[in-house]
Design an enzyme around this catalytic site. Sequence first.
Site, PDB file in Angstrom:
ATOM      1  N   SER A   1       1.839   7.999  13.101  1.00  0.00           N
ATOM      2  CA  SER A   1       1.145   7.545  11.892  1.00  0.00           C
ATOM      3  C   SER A   1      -0.323   7.277  12.169  1.00  0.00           C
ATOM      4  CB  SER A   1       1.822   6.290  11.337  1.00  0.00           C
ATOM      5  OG  SER A   1       1.710   5.187  12.225  1.00  0.00           O
ATOM      6  N   LYS A   2      -0.615   6.683  13.321  1.00  0.00           N
ATOM      7  CA  LYS A   2      -1.995   6.334  13.631  1.00  0.00           C
ATOM      8  C   LYS A   2      -2.824   7.561  14.018  1.00  0.00           C
ATOM      9  CE  LYS A   2      -1.854   1.896  12.888  1.00  0.00           C
ATOM     10  NZ  LYS A   2      -2.645   1.293  11.783  1.00  0.00           N
TER      11      LYS A   2
ATOM     12  N   TYR B   1       4.959   5.099  15.282  1.00  0.00           N
ATOM     13  CA  TYR B   1       3.681   4.385  15.314  1.00  0.00           C
ATOM     14  C   TYR B   1       2.526   5.284  15.746  1.00  0.00           C
ATOM     15  CZ  TYR B   1       0.141   0.862  16.168  1.00  0.00           C
ATOM     16  OH  TYR B   1      -1.031   0.146  16.139  1.00  0.00           O
TER      17      TYR B   1
ATOM     18  N   VAL C   1       0.813  -1.217   0.000  1.00  0.00           N
ATOM     19  CA  VAL C   1       0.000   0.000   0.000  1.00  0.00           C
ATOM     20  C   VAL C   1       0.845   1.266   0.000  1.00  0.00           C
ATOM     21  CG1 VAL C   1      -2.002  -1.086   1.099  1.00  0.00           C
ATOM     22  CG2 VAL C   1      -0.234   0.011   2.528  1.00  0.00           C
TER      23      VAL C   1
ATOM     24  N   SER D   1      -5.295   3.129  16.120  1.00  0.00           N
ATOM     25  CA  SER D   1      -4.850   2.394  17.309  1.00  0.00           C
ATOM     26  C   SER D   1      -5.145   3.209  18.554  1.00  0.00           C
ATOM     27  CB  SER D   1      -3.341   2.128  17.212  1.00  0.00           C
ATOM     28  OG  SER D   1      -2.827   1.673  18.446  1.00  0.00           O
TER      29      SER D   1
END
Length: 270
Positions: A180-181, A177, A59, A164
Amino acid sequence: MRFQDRIVFITGAASGMGLATARAFSAEGAVVFGADTSAENLDRDFAALPGARPVPLDVADSAAVRAAFARVDDEFGRLDVLVNAAGVNAPNQAALDRLNAENEKGFLAAKEGRRHVPEFLEETSDEDFDRTLRINLHGPFYTTRAAAPLMKRAGGGAIVNFSSSAALMGIAMPAYYPSSKAGLLGLTRACAAELAPFSIRVNALAPGAVDTPLLRQNDAEFNEFLVGMQPIERAATPEEVAASVLFLAGDEGAYYTGQTFSPSGGLVMH
């Protein structure tokens, strides 16, 4: 069946929550395009589902995403549901090993009544940060951009993004992380506002601990410690998360857009 003959595209469909979601849509009569970087895993666990269309895909590759949705256009000329479940919590094995080592140190310190202060920021490379955002944030942007004209042609649709609980809390972990979330939640709201006039709804899930192969890589005692932070002291099953996706994608969720649902056992409360 709730999704009879609907056209669904799911990223991260070869394992975990993505695979459970693919199974749930397939059982409800949908034609499911399942995308994943692992063609082998798609063939093993996804391809046998009724209505399954395996799509080997990274992706993070914009051109490859455009080609994948061109295939949907060629075969059906429309799309009803997009589920962005593909994602990583670390961009490579070395980064994952560092994360697991720090988590283990923190767990042992907690058992012994000590405080452990992890240090991730200065050890995070440009490449690791960039790769994680390309998968977790750029990827959903690419797929949403490619899906929108197909959904407009269908007269509407639903998009569900997998964020998340780490995007909603302050947790010491590699910044790529939660960054990005959290960015994905901004993308969700912006697209929800833009696409609502076309009857396209965009929502997000922010799960806590989920019983996936990734979680099972951890030591059992560490996982007990992890879910012990939740009021409901167990991990969710992938099927429970998939049920939330189907709610948001179906007629029952028709009045929800721009929202973030957190199946996290009460770890996140609003």
